[in-house]
Design a protein around this motif. Structure first.
Motif, PDB file in Angstrom:
ATOM      1  N   VAL A   1       0.829  -1.201   0.000  1.00 21.89           N
ATOM      2  CA  VAL A   1       0.000   0.000   0.000  1.00 21.89           C
ATOM      3  C   VAL A   1       0.866   1.254   0.000  1.00 21.89           C
ATOM      4  CG1 VAL A   1      -1.734   1.317   1.278  1.00 21.89           C
ATOM      5  CG2 VAL A   1      -1.859  -1.163   1.213  1.00 21.89           C
ATOM      6  N   VAL A   2       0.497   2.192  -0.868  1.00 24.13           N
ATOM      7  CA  VAL A   2       1.124   3.506  -0.906  1.00 24.13           C
ATOM      8  C   VAL A   2       0.030   4.510  -0.566  1.00 24.13           C
ATOM      9  CG1 VAL A   2       2.248   5.210  -2.374  1.00 24.13           C
ATOM     10  CG2 VAL A   2       2.767   2.787  -2.678  1.00 24.13           C
ATOM     11  N   ALA A   3       0.331   5.449   0.330  1.00 17.79           N
ATOM     12  CA  ALA A   3      -0.663   6.433   0.742  1.00 17.79           C
ATOM     13  C   ALA A   3      -0.097   7.838   0.616  1.00 17.79           C
ATOM     14  CB  ALA A   3      -1.101   6.168   2.173  1.00 17.79           C
ATOM     15  N   ARG A   4      -0.958   8.758   0.192  1.00 18.99           N
ATOM     16  CA  ARG A   4      -0.587  10.173   0.064  1.00 18.99           C
ATOM     17  C   ARG A   4      -1.761  11.036   0.489  1.00 18.99           C
ATOM     18  NH1 ARG A   4       3.627   8.113  -0.304  1.00 18.99           N
ATOM     19  NH2 ARG A   4       5.046   8.064  -2.032  1.00 18.99           N
ATOM     20  N   GLU A   5      -1.442  12.245   0.979  1.00 21.71           N
ATOM     21  CA  GLU A   5      -2.495  13.193   1.303  1.00 21.71           C
ATOM     22  C   GLU A   5      -2.868  13.956   0.034  1.00 21.71           C
ATOM     23  OE1 GLU A   5      -3.407  17.117   4.004  1.00 21.71           O
ATOM     24  OE2 GLU A   5      -1.695  15.871   4.519  1.00 21.71           O
ATOM     25  N   VAL A   6      -4.175  14.036  -0.209  1.00 23.03           N
ATOM     26  CA  VAL A   6      -4.704  14.769  -1.354  1.00 23.03           C
ATOM     27  C   VAL A   6      -5.905  15.570  -0.875  1.00 23.03           C
ATOM     28  CG1 VAL A   6      -5.726  14.586  -3.655  1.00 23.03           C
ATOM     29  CG2 VAL A   6      -3.970  12.956  -2.957  1.00 23.03           C
TER      30      VAL A   6
ATOM     31  N   GLY B   1      -6.552  17.223   1.806  1.00 25.37           N
ATOM     32  CA  GLY B   1      -6.961  16.995   3.186  1.00 25.37           C
ATOM     33  C   GLY B   1      -7.419  15.584   3.504  1.00 25.37           C
ATOM     34  N   GLU B   2      -7.379  14.691   2.544  1.00 26.85           N
ATOM     35  CA  GLU B   2      -7.744  13.298   2.777  1.00 26.85           C
ATOM     36  C   GLU B   2      -6.555  12.408   2.436  1.00 26.85           C
ATOM     37  OE1 GLU B   2     -11.180  12.251   0.496  1.00 26.85           O
ATOM     38  OE2 GLU B   2     -12.533  13.307   1.832  1.00 26.85           O
ATOM     39  N   ILE B   3      -6.553  11.218   2.996  1.00 27.31           N
ATOM     40  CA  ILE B   3      -5.529  10.238   2.652  1.00 27.31           C
ATOM     41  C   ILE B   3      -6.088   9.358   1.544  1.00 27.31           C
ATOM     42  CG2 ILE B   3      -4.210   8.237   3.459  1.00 27.31           C
ATOM     43  CD1 ILE B   3      -3.165  10.814   4.640  1.00 27.31           C
ATOM     44  N   VAL B   4      -5.335   9.242   0.452  1.00 25.13           N
ATOM     45  CA  VAL B   4      -5.698   8.356  -0.647  1.00 25.13           C
ATOM     46  C   VAL B   4      -4.669   7.242  -0.661  1.00 25.13           C
ATOM     47  CG1 VAL B   4      -6.018   8.141  -3.128  1.00 25.13           C
ATOM     48  CG2 VAL B   4      -6.738  10.232  -1.957  1.00 25.13           C
ATOM     49  N   MET B   5      -5.173   6.011  -0.628  1.00 20.55           N
ATOM     50  CA  MET B   5      -4.306   4.843  -0.579  1.00 20.55           C
ATOM     51  C   MET B   5      -4.450   4.064  -1.880  1.00 20.55           C
ATOM     52  SD  MET B   5      -5.636   4.082   3.252  1.00 20.55           S
ATOM     53  CE  MET B   5      -5.250   2.383   3.282  1.00 20.55           C
ATOM     54  N   LEU B   6      -3.360   3.516  -2.343  1.00 16.20           N
ATOM     55  CA  LEU B   6      -3.351   2.686  -3.540  1.00 16.20           C
ATOM     56  C   LEU B   6      -2.814   1.315  -3.168  1.00 16.20           C
ATOM     57  CD1 LEU B   6      -3.497   2.101  -6.608  1.00 16.20           C
ATOM     58  CD2 LEU B   6      -1.204   3.111  -6.778  1.00 16.20           C
ATOM     59  N   ASP B   7      -3.597   0.290  -3.440  1.00 18.30           N
ATOM     60  CA  ASP B   7      -3.152  -1.083  -3.269  1.00 18.30           C
ATOM     61  C   ASP B   7      -2.387  -1.450  -4.530  1.00 18.30           C
ATOM     62  OD1 ASP B   7      -2.830  -3.844  -3.227  1.00 18.30           O
ATOM     63  OD2 ASP B   7      -4.779  -4.199  -2.305  1.00 18.30           O
ATOM     64  N   LEU B   8      -1.071  -1.560  -4.424  1.00 13.94           N
ATOM     65  CA  LEU B   8      -0.226  -1.818  -5.588  1.00 13.94           C
ATOM     66  C   LEU B   8      -0.514  -3.175  -6.223  1.00 13.94           C
ATOM     67  CD1 LEU B   8       3.138  -0.448  -4.176  1.00 13.94           C
ATOM     68  CD2 LEU B   8       1.582   0.674  -5.789  1.00 13.94           C
ATOM     69  N   GLU B   9      -1.011  -4.110  -5.444  1.00 17.93           N
ATOM     70  CA  GLU B   9      -1.298  -5.444  -5.966  1.00 17.93           C
ATOM     71  C   GLU B   9      -2.542  -5.446  -6.857  1.00 17.93           C
ATOM     72  OE1 GLU B   9      -2.555  -9.665  -4.055  1.00 17.93           O
ATOM     73  OE2 GLU B   9      -0.783  -8.701  -3.198  1.00 17.93           O
TER      74      GLU B   9
ATOM     75  N   TYR C   1      -7.867   2.125  -5.545  1.00 16.78           N
ATOM     76  CA  TYR C   1      -7.693   3.253  -4.638  1.00 16.78           C
ATOM     77  C   TYR C   1      -8.712   3.181  -3.516  1.00 16.78           C
ATOM     78  CZ  TYR C   1      -4.638   5.621  -7.953  1.00 16.78           C
ATOM     79  OH  TYR C   1      -3.608   5.945  -8.774  1.00 16.78           O
ATOM     80  N   PHE C   2      -8.352   3.754  -2.349  1.00 17.41           N
ATOM     81  CA  PHE C   2      -9.241   3.809  -1.195  1.00 17.41           C
ATOM     82  C   PHE C   2      -8.982   5.131  -0.495  1.00 17.41           C
ATOM     83  CE2 PHE C   2     -10.437   2.824   3.214  1.00 17.41           C
ATOM     84  CZ  PHE C   2     -11.698   2.278   3.014  1.00 17.41           C
ATOM     85  N   GLY C   3     -10.022   5.868  -0.142  1.00 16.95           N
ATOM     86  CA  GLY C   3      -9.868   7.171   0.500  1.00 16.95           C
ATOM     87  C   GLY C   3     -10.295   7.161   1.952  1.00 16.95           C
ATOM     88  N   LEU C   4      -9.616   7.981   2.763  1.00 20.06           N
ATOM     89  CA  LEU C   4      -9.935   8.120   4.182  1.00 20.06           C
ATOM     90  C   LEU C   4     -10.169   9.581   4.510  1.00 20.06           C
ATOM     91  CD1 LEU C   4      -7.144   5.824   5.697  1.00 20.06           C
ATOM     92  CD2 LEU C   4      -9.577   5.279   5.486  1.00 20.06           C
ATOM     93  N   ASN C   5     -11.165   9.850   5.368  1.00 19.45           N
ATOM     94  CA  ASN C   5     -11.413  11.213   5.829  1.00 19.45           C
ATOM     95  C   ASN C   5     -10.345  11.617   6.845  1.00 19.45           C
ATOM     96  OD1 ASN C   5     -12.101  10.035   8.296  1.00 19.45           O
ATOM     97  ND2 ASN C   5     -14.285  10.288   8.024  1.00 19.45           N
ATOM     98  N   ALA C   6     -10.510  12.759   7.484  1.00 24.42           N
ATOM     99  CA  ALA C   6      -9.489  13.280   8.396  1.00 24.42           C
ATOM    100  C   ALA C   6      -9.204  12.334   9.565  1.00 24.42           C
ATOM    101  CB  ALA C   6      -9.908  14.646   8.921  1.00 24.42           C
TER     102      ALA C   6
END
Length: 93
Positions: free
Chosen positions: A13-18, A20-28, A32-37
């Protein structure tokens, strides 16, 4: 899951802030999956170093104004979803 279980971020998993939210990418899977604050804050703690669910609840309780029972319920729900998506691993203590 138990409050004493240790949560760790998946290596895939790679995660970055975009915006104000965290966007995660499952490399496998490429999904994509997003998280609130609040979810993003939980992810930051998991990613920095594996945390017990109890420690995550303690930190969120200290930072946000919500009843402990609600915090535990919401964190367990989030962690269940992240586990299903294979974004985290849960290790029983």
């Amino acid at each position: 899951m138990q409050l004493s279980d240790i949560i760790q971020a998946s290596d895939d998993v790679v995660a970055r802030e975009v915006s104000g939210e965290i966007v995660m990418l499952d490399l496998e899977t490429g999904i994509y999956f997003g998280l609130n604050a609040v979810g993003g804050r939980i992810w930051e703690m998991i990613e920095a170093q594996g945390q017990s669910i109890s420690m995550l609840c303690d930190a969120i309780e200290a930072e946000f104004d919500a009843p402990r029972s609600d915090i535990e319920r919401d964190i367990m729900a989030l962690l269940s979803e992240l586990t299903e998506r294979k974004l985290i691993t849960v290790n029983a203590e």
